[in-house]
Design a protein around this motif. Structure first.
Motif, mmCIF file in Angstrom:
data_model
loop_
_atom_site.group_PDB
_atom_site.id
_atom_site.type_symbol
_atom_site.label_atom_id
_atom_site.label_comp_id
_atom_site.label_asym_id
_atom_site.label_seq_id
_atom_site.Cartn_x
_atom_site.Cartn_y
_atom_site.Cartn_z
ATOM 1 N N ILE A 38 22.508 7.837 -20.165
ATOM 2 C CA ILE A 38 22.486 8.271 -21.620
ATOM 3 C C ILE A 38 23.317 9.628 -21.611
ATOM 4 N N SER A 42 26.809 9.668 -23.781
ATOM 5 C CA SER A 42 26.844 10.511 -24.859
ATOM 6 C C SER A 42 27.607 11.584 -24.900
ATOM 7 N N VAL A 53 22.035 14.108 -28.951
ATOM 8 C CA VAL A 53 21.162 12.948 -28.355
ATOM 9 C C VAL A 53 20.455 13.574 -27.022
ATOM 10 N N VAL A 57 16.604 13.499 -26.518
ATOM 11 C CA VAL A 57 15.979 12.975 -25.411
ATOM 12 C C VAL A 57 14.761 13.882 -25.015
ATOM 13 N N VAL A 81 19.518 13.526 -18.360
ATOM 14 C CA VAL A 81 20.333 13.488 -19.467
ATOM 15 C C VAL A 81 20.983 14.952 -19.399
#
Length: 98
Positions: A38, A42, A53, A57, A81
């Motif tokens: 992710i 992103s 984003v 998260v 992330v």
């Protein structure tokens, strides 16, 4: 002299104390990998908007921990992330794309 210096006396103290390591949640590794994916996508596709984003998260992971879910899984998602996003942004900065 027994060959053990002052720094070595405490090295084996934790082994015989009877403490076992805390078990790691089985969600840690999958959420770490998912967080890396992710964060990478992103950062790669959304660039600076990808920070939203990442923030989303982090907020979702913290809210899951506050509800009593797996703290290890949330830590894995947050670390993944952040590492994925920061990695893409740093590569873009060093390559002169930003």
């Amino acid at each position: 002299m027994s060959g053990q210096g002052p720094g070595r006396q405490g090295a084996g103290a934790g082994r015989g104390s009877g403490q076992e390591p805390a078990p790691v949640s089985p969600l840690m590794i999958p959420l770490l990998v998912l967080g890396l994916a992710i964060g990478f996508f992103s950062g790669y596709f959304l660039l600076w908007w990808g920070a939203l984003v990442v923030l989303g998260v982090i907020v979702a992971a913290v809210s899951l921990v506050l509800r009593g879910r797996s703290r290890d899984g949330a830590t894995g998602a947050i670390a993944g992330v952040l590492l994925g996003y920061a990695g893409v942004i740093l590569v873009a900065l060093f390559r002169g794309a930003l």
